[in-house]
Design a protein around this motif. Structure first.
Motif, short mmCIF file in Angstrom:
data_model
loop_
_atom_site.label_atom_id
_atom_site.label_comp_id
_atom_site.label_asym_id
_atom_site.label_seq_id
_atom_site.Cartn_x
_atom_site.Cartn_y
_atom_site.Cartn_z
N GLU A 1 8.53 -0.06 -14.27
CA GLU A 1 7.83 0.69 -13.24
C GLU A 1 7.88 -0.04 -11.90
OE1 GLU A 1 3.83 1.55 -14.38
OE2 GLU A 1 4.37 2.07 -16.44
N THR A 2 7.76 0.74 -10.82
CA THR A 2 7.52 0.18 -9.50
C THR A 2 6.02 0.07 -9.31
OG1 THR A 2 9.55 1.11 -8.54
CG2 THR A 2 7.78 0.53 -7.01
N LEU A 3 5.55 -1.11 -8.91
CA LEU A 3 4.12 -1.38 -8.83
C LEU A 3 3.68 -1.48 -7.37
CD1 LEU A 3 3.82 -4.09 -11.63
CD2 LEU A 3 3.44 -1.62 -11.82
N LYS A 4 2.50 -0.95 -7.09
CA LYS A 4 1.95 -0.96 -5.73
C LYS A 4 0.78 -1.93 -5.66
CE LYS A 4 -0.05 2.08 -2.20
NZ LYS A 4 -0.48 3.48 -1.88
N LEU A 5 0.73 -2.71 -4.58
CA LEU A 5 -0.38 -3.63 -4.34
C LEU A 5 -1.51 -2.85 -3.69
CD1 LEU A 5 -1.47 -6.54 -4.39
CD2 LEU A 5 -0.44 -6.85 -2.12
N GLU A 6 -2.64 -2.77 -4.38
CA GLU A 6 -3.76 -1.99 -3.88
C GLU A 6 -5.01 -2.85 -3.81
OE1 GLU A 6 -3.29 2.53 -4.99
OE2 GLU A 6 -3.19 1.33 -6.83
N ALA A 7 -5.89 -2.49 -2.89
CA ALA A 7 -7.15 -3.22 -2.74
C ALA A 7 -8.10 -2.88 -3.87
CB ALA A 7 -7.79 -2.88 -1.40
N MET B 1 -13.26 -5.98 -2.43
CA MET B 1 -12.70 -6.22 -1.11
C MET B 1 -13.26 -5.30 -0.03
SD MET B 1 -8.69 -6.72 -2.28
CE MET B 1 -8.12 -7.04 -0.61
N ALA B 2 -13.85 -4.18 -0.45
CA ALA B 2 -14.39 -3.20 0.51
C ALA B 2 -13.36 -2.86 1.58
CB ALA B 2 -15.68 -3.71 1.15
N ALA B 3 -12.14 -2.59 1.14
CA ALA B 3 -11.04 -2.29 2.05
C ALA B 3 -10.29 -1.06 1.55
CB ALA B 3 -10.09 -3.48 2.14
N ASP B 4 -9.70 -0.31 2.48
CA ASP B 4 -8.93 0.86 2.10
C ASP B 4 -7.54 0.49 1.60
OD1 ASP B 4 -10.95 2.67 2.75
OD2 ASP B 4 -10.33 2.74 4.85
N TYR B 5 -6.99 -0.63 2.08
CA TYR B 5 -5.71 -1.11 1.59
C TYR B 5 -5.73 -2.63 1.61
CZ TYR B 5 -4.70 -1.20 6.64
OH TYR B 5 -4.76 -1.42 8.00
N PHE B 6 -4.83 -3.25 0.86
CA PHE B 6 -4.95 -4.67 0.55
C PHE B 6 -4.92 -5.55 1.80
CE2 PHE B 6 -3.75 -8.83 -1.03
CZ PHE B 6 -4.46 -8.93 -2.22
N LEU B 7 -4.03 -5.25 2.74
CA LEU B 7 -3.88 -6.09 3.93
C LEU B 7 -4.64 -5.54 5.14
CD1 LEU B 7 -0.16 -7.29 3.69
CD2 LEU B 7 -2.23 -8.39 2.83
N GLU B 8 -5.71 -4.81 4.88
CA GLU B 8 -6.52 -4.30 5.99
C GLU B 8 -7.12 -5.45 6.80
OE1 GLU B 8 -10.52 -1.56 6.68
OE2 GLU B 8 -9.38 -1.38 4.81
N ARG B 9 -7.51 -6.53 6.11
CA ARG B 9 -8.07 -7.70 6.80
C ARG B 9 -7.42 -8.99 6.31
NH1 ARG B 9 -12.51 -4.55 5.40
NH2 ARG B 9 -12.95 -5.91 3.60
N ARG B 10 -6.23 -8.90 5.76
CA ARG B 10 -5.61 -10.05 5.10
C ARG B 10 -4.13 -10.20 5.47
NH1 ARG B 10 -7.42 -12.74 0.83
NH2 ARG B 10 -9.65 -12.48 0.47
N GLU B 11 -3.60 -11.37 5.10
CA GLU B 11 -2.17 -11.65 5.13
C GLU B 11 -1.77 -12.12 3.74
OE1 GLU B 11 -1.68 -14.70 8.08
OE2 GLU B 11 -3.00 -16.13 7.04
N ILE B 12 -0.47 -12.18 3.48
CA ILE B 12 -0.03 -12.54 2.13
C ILE B 12 1.32 -13.25 2.17
CG2 ILE B 12 1.17 -10.34 1.69
CD1 ILE B 12 0.08 -10.44 -1.17
N GLY B 13 1.48 -14.24 1.30
CA GLY B 13 2.77 -14.88 1.08
C GLY B 13 3.17 -14.69 -0.37
#
Length: 277
Positions: A55-61, A66-78
């Motif tokens: 499967e293709t997987l989606k990163l979700e908040a 997190m109280a966020a609509d999407y994962f990187l609403e207030r974040r960064e990621i490596g």
């Protein structure tokens, strides 16, 4: 999402093996066709693993935590691929990821998906995420493009190559610093002589280890050391007051990620070998 709370060093020195593992060790990060998330209250780190097979997987908040609509609403990621070849798609742009390639994705990116080129030999995406206050561009760096630093000596069993990916002189970020260290065959020690950095916390992820190999990861205050036994593809949270070093039964590779007060790689409070207890 697994939640890990901050621990005071006066309490940690009383922990038994099971309590140390429960507080600091992340035992499993990769489950087929799942995104695994661990939220640490130390610097609001999120540690994660993604194993797309069929499967293709989606990163979700996690809406609750997190109280966020999407994962990187207030974040960064490596993200670093520790498996076979795969792809990461960021808001419609596809990035091919070979083994040990790194990608940084900045604040505000909304849709991030993961896929493997071969379900029978899948990619494994390990990531660190921290809060962000400014948007920096998405940048992918292949391991072939990274500048290696060769350090250590066989005489001290720590001959190694360090790849810095996200740092002040590399990929720009708000606070995340991330890279990878590869120990050469016959070398077992990492980060020794050791140090602390009370301005930053750190997470280590150990991999490329034989099934029957272990790393004794050293932690605790310099005068109150403890250890956690680590196996392949396990991570360990290191609070700012703790040392973080280790010795293995074989050579291994580990990813280090840091967050906190600054991004200076060399900002370390060295601990003399004579002072360790």
């Amino acid at each position: 999402m697994d939640i890990r709370y901050a621990s005071h060093p006066n309490e940690v020195k009383k922990f038994d093996t099971e309590r140390l593992q429960a507080e600091f060790q992340i035992e499993s990060l990769f489950t087929a066709n799942q995104v695994t998330l661990v939220y640490s209250h130390v610097d609001r780190f999120i540690i994660g693993g993604v194993l797309p097979t069929t499967e293709t997987l989606k990163l979700e908040a996690d809406r609750k935590e997190m109280a966020a609509d999407y994962f990187l609403e207030r974040r960064e990621i490596g993200i670093i691929n520790v498996g076979a070849r795969g792809t990461i798609t960021v808001d419609g742009t596809v990035y091919n990821m070979d083994s040990k390639d790194c990608i940084y994705i900045g604040l505000g990116s909304k849709e991030i998906t993961f896929a493997s080129d071969d379900a029978a030999n899948p990619a494994k995406f390990y990531f660190n995420s921290t809060p962000a206050h400014k948007t920096y561009p998405t940048v992918k760096v292949a391991i072939s493009e990274a500048t290696p630093a060769h350090l250590g000596s066989i005489n001290t069993s720590n001959e190694r190559t360090i790849y810095k990916y996200i740092h002040l002189d590399g990929i720009q970020s708000c606070q995340l610093v991330m890279g990878m260290t590869l120990l050469k065959p016959g070398n077992m020690w990492n980060t020794m002589p050791t140090h602390t950095h009370n301005r930053r916390s750190e997470v280590y992820f150990y991999f490329d280890m034989p099934e029957d190999a272990v790393v004794f990861h050293m932690m605790g205050e310099p005068q109150q050391t403890r250890h956690v036994v680590m196996r392949n593809e396990q991570a360990v949270i290191s609070p700012s007051w703790s040392i973080h070093s280790g010795v293995g039964t074989n050579n291994y590779t580990f990813i280090w990620g840091m967050a906190g007060e600054n991004q200076m790689f060399d900002d370390m409070d060295a601990v003399a070998m004579k002072d360790l207890k």
